[in-house]
Design a protein around this motif. Sequence first.
Motif, PDB file in Angstrom:
ATOM      1  N   LEU A  87       1.167  -1.098   0.172  1.00  0.00           N
ATOM      2  CA  LEU A  87      -0.173   0.048   0.188  1.00  0.00           C
ATOM      3  C   LEU A  87       0.970   1.198  -0.046  1.00  0.00           C
ATOM      4  O   LEU A  87       0.381   2.561  -0.725  1.00  0.00           O
ATOM      5  CB  LEU A  87      -0.476   0.575   1.188  1.00  0.00           C
ATOM      6  N   ASP A  88       1.492   1.572   0.620  1.00  0.00           N
ATOM      7  CA  ASP A  88       2.999   2.470   0.692  1.00  0.00           C
ATOM      8  C   ASP A  88       3.679   2.248   0.045  1.00  0.00           C
ATOM      9  O   ASP A  88       5.220   3.038   0.159  1.00  0.00           O
ATOM     10  CB  ASP A  88       3.529   2.003   2.242  1.00  0.00           C
ATOM     11  N   HIS A  89       3.532   1.523  -0.958  1.00  0.00           N
ATOM     12  CA  HIS A  89       4.990   1.967  -2.382  1.00  0.00           C
ATOM     13  C   HIS A  89       4.905   3.497  -3.147  1.00  0.00           C
ATOM     14  O   HIS A  89       3.121   3.549  -4.030  1.00  0.00           O
ATOM     15  CB  HIS A  89       4.756   0.951  -3.412  1.00  0.00           C
ATOM     16  N   PRO A  90       5.463   4.266  -3.128  1.00  0.00           N
ATOM     17  CA  PRO A  90       5.580   5.676  -3.363  1.00  0.00           C
ATOM     18  C   PRO A  90       5.620   5.930  -4.840  1.00  0.00           C
ATOM     19  O   PRO A  90       5.427   6.859  -5.577  1.00  0.00           O
ATOM     20  CB  PRO A  90       6.588   5.992  -2.603  1.00  0.00           C
ATOM     21  N   ASP A 110      -5.038   1.318  -8.085  1.00  0.00           N
ATOM     22  CA  ASP A 110      -6.289   1.771  -7.747  1.00  0.00           C
ATOM     23  C   ASP A 110      -6.203   2.893  -8.429  1.00  0.00           C
ATOM     24  O   ASP A 110      -5.534   3.528  -9.184  1.00  0.00           O
ATOM     25  CB  ASP A 110      -6.436   1.070  -6.168  1.00  0.00           C
ATOM     26  N   SER A 111      -7.172   3.834  -8.143  1.00  0.00           N
ATOM     27  CA  SER A 111      -7.551   5.144  -8.580  1.00  0.00           C
ATOM     28  C   SER A 111      -6.817   5.920  -7.332  1.00  0.00           C
ATOM     29  O   SER A 111      -6.634   7.454  -8.007  1.00  0.00           O
ATOM     30  CB  SER A 111      -8.639   5.254  -8.538  1.00  0.00           C
ATOM     31  N   PHE A 112      -5.793   5.757  -6.411  1.00  0.00           N
ATOM     32  CA  PHE A 112      -5.675   6.597  -5.016  1.00  0.00           C
ATOM     33  C   PHE A 112      -3.764   7.518  -5.957  1.00  0.00           C
ATOM     34  O   PHE A 112      -3.127   6.227  -6.428  1.00  0.00           O
ATOM     35  CB  PHE A 112      -5.395   6.098  -4.488  1.00  0.00           C
ATOM     36  N   PRO A 113      -3.990   8.661  -5.476  1.00  0.00           N
ATOM     37  CA  PRO A 113      -2.740   8.709  -5.848  1.00  0.00           C
ATOM     38  C   PRO A 113      -1.332   8.525  -5.029  1.00  0.00           C
ATOM     39  O   PRO A 113      -1.367   8.073  -4.433  1.00  0.00           O
ATOM     40  CB  PRO A 113      -3.157  10.751  -5.740  1.00  0.00           C
ATOM     41  N   ALA A 114      -0.362   9.223  -5.712  1.00  0.00           N
ATOM     42  CA  ALA A 114       1.267   8.467  -5.811  1.00  0.00           C
ATOM     43  C   ALA A 114       1.578   9.183  -4.071  1.00  0.00           C
ATOM     44  O   ALA A 114       2.227   8.358  -3.137  1.00  0.00           O
ATOM     45  CB  ALA A 114       1.917   9.174  -6.424  1.00  0.00           C
ATOM     46  N   ARG A 115       1.208  10.259  -4.098  1.00  0.00           N
ATOM     47  CA  ARG A 115       1.712  10.532  -2.802  1.00  0.00           C
ATOM     48  C   ARG A 115       0.287  10.280  -1.641  1.00  0.00           C
ATOM     49  O   ARG A 115       0.968   9.762  -0.434  1.00  0.00           O
ATOM     50  CB  ARG A 115       0.902  12.672  -2.193  1.00  0.00           C
ATOM     51  N   GLN A 116      -0.517  10.082  -1.477  1.00  0.00           N
ATOM     52  CA  GLN A 116      -1.129   8.979  -0.041  1.00  0.00           C
ATOM     53  C   GLN A 116      -1.028   7.562  -0.497  1.00  0.00           C
ATOM     54  O   GLN A 116      -0.115   7.230   0.208  1.00  0.00           O
ATOM     55  CB  GLN A 116      -2.494   9.128  -1.153  1.00  0.00           C
ATOM     56  N   HIS A 117      -0.575   7.064  -1.997  1.00  0.00           N
ATOM     57  CA  HIS A 117       0.447   5.990  -1.335  1.00  0.00           C
ATOM     58  C   HIS A 117       1.740   5.915  -0.511  1.00  0.00           C
ATOM     59  O   HIS A 117       2.318   4.997  -0.036  1.00  0.00           O
ATOM     60  CB  HIS A 117       0.991   5.602  -2.502  1.00  0.00           C
ATOM     61  N   LYS A 118       2.775   7.021  -0.446  1.00  0.00           N
ATOM     62  CA  LYS A 118       3.421   7.211  -0.047  1.00  0.00           C
ATOM     63  C   LYS A 118       3.560   7.651   1.410  1.00  0.00           C
ATOM     64  O   LYS A 118       4.370   7.186   1.956  1.00  0.00           O
ATOM     65  CB  LYS A 118       4.202   8.475  -0.666  1.00  0.00           C
ATOM     66  N   LEU A 119       2.613   8.706   1.923  1.00  0.00           N
ATOM     67  CA  LEU A 119       2.342   9.137   3.038  1.00  0.00           C
ATOM     68  C   LEU A 119       1.087   9.160   3.032  1.00  0.00           C
ATOM     69  O   LEU A 119       1.303   9.398   4.793  1.00  0.00           O
ATOM     70  CB  LEU A 119       2.722  10.796   2.884  1.00  0.00           C
ATOM     71  N   ILE A 132      -6.733   2.906   1.290  1.00  0.00           N
ATOM     72  CA  ILE A 132      -6.587   1.796   0.001  1.00  0.00           C
ATOM     73  C   ILE A 132      -6.228   0.789   0.386  1.00  0.00           C
ATOM     74  O   ILE A 132      -6.852   0.257   0.007  1.00  0.00           O
ATOM     75  CB  ILE A 132      -4.756   2.306   0.375  1.00  0.00           C
ATOM     76  N   ARG A 133      -6.501   0.660   2.336  1.00  0.00           N
ATOM     77  CA  ARG A 133      -6.420  -0.914   1.918  1.00  0.00           C
ATOM     78  C   ARG A 133      -7.876  -1.660   1.958  1.00  0.00           C
ATOM     79  O   ARG A 133      -7.944  -3.138   1.169  1.00  0.00           O
ATOM     80  CB  ARG A 133      -5.767  -1.379   4.052  1.00  0.00           C
ATOM     81  N   HIS A 134      -9.277  -1.061   2.439  1.00  0.00           N
ATOM     82  CA  HIS A 134     -10.338  -1.081   2.581  1.00  0.00           C
ATOM     83  C   HIS A 134     -10.396  -1.311   0.801  1.00  0.00           C
ATOM     84  O   HIS A 134     -11.801  -2.247   0.684  1.00  0.00           O
ATOM     85  CB  HIS A 134     -11.489  -0.205   2.817  1.00  0.00           C
ATOM     86  N   ALA A 135      -9.988  -0.755   0.691  1.00  0.00           N
ATOM     87  CA  ALA A 135      -9.938  -0.451  -1.236  1.00  0.00           C
ATOM     88  C   ALA A 135      -9.792  -1.319  -2.309  1.00  0.00           C
ATOM     89  O   ALA A 135     -10.382  -2.044  -3.422  1.00  0.00           O
ATOM     90  CB  ALA A 135     -10.287   0.481  -2.302  1.00  0.00           C
ATOM     91  N   HIS A 136      -8.829  -2.390  -1.177  1.00  0.00           N
ATOM     92  CA  HIS A 136      -8.329  -3.770  -2.152  1.00  0.00           C
ATOM     93  C   HIS A 136      -9.060  -4.804  -1.359  1.00  0.00           C
ATOM     94  O   HIS A 136      -8.864  -6.148  -1.766  1.00  0.00           O
ATOM     95  CB  HIS A 136      -6.728  -3.608  -1.570  1.00  0.00           C
TER      96      HIS A 136
END
Length: 304
Positions: A276-279, A285-294, A300-304
Amino acid sequence: MQKRKWYGILILIVCSCNPAAKKDYSWQPPDTGQIPATDKGRLIRYGRDLIVNTSSYLGPKGIRAAISNGMNCQNCHLEAGTKPWGNNYSGVFSTYPKYRDRSGSVEDIHRRVNDCIERSLNGQPLDTNSLEMKAITAYVLWLGKDVPKGVKPRAVGIRDLPWLSRAADPEKGRIVYQWFCRRCHGEQGNGLFNADSSGYKYPPLWGEKSYNTGAGLYRLSRLAGYIKDNMPQGYTHENPLLNDEEAWDVAAFISSRPRPEKPFPKDWPDITRKPLDHPFGPYSDSFPARQHKLGPFEPIRHAH
């Protein structure tokens, strides 16, 4: 995908046939005084020395090769790879070769060692037939020689902290860094050399001499868990100083600073397996890179 499936089945068979694999296996590093005075023993000792003093042998002024950034393996694998929750090597012998989602392949120990050199030491890989690779491998295997095959010991690697309910905050982390980290790692995160300047006593946390963007510690969860159980110097999993939020925030501050950028385009061939935190994208998924980083990471977990 098929290879991962069958390799996973093989591991399950190994573990199910091994009663110790079902237990909470507590590992104690073997006594270095028991390393035999033989050719094999000398190889093991040389491997340990390479882990502790990597820069002397393989750094910018290395006596064997100049292939790395000046950090020592021990800067990340604490106490020569023996500290509980300090990214230790206790589970290497028992679990390798193994399938890794990052490469999408079954990796042997040589591949794993070179992964660290190329990423955490921002360097060039060792020849798998070199004396240095043989020595490092011998030492790592010796450390885990008493761990039953298929067993992942307790306190191996880095602990997973609970996800924060918010995004990690680099500015809050800057304050934590000023209070607890700069006295060892420096105001500018450039670390502290040992007495003879042959390597780092305290490694650079950012800048051109630090680990690159492909290193495992560039992922926030890895760095936060590592910091919580080991930092500042002298604190442990049993006796931590920082709380979870402070560990996440200071990790965010460190990861927000500049460092060598090194792409590994073959990483995560199956993007659905990315942490989930791979930057770096692309993502499934549709979450932005910044959210995957910080973060926050729970959505994100719930979307998976």
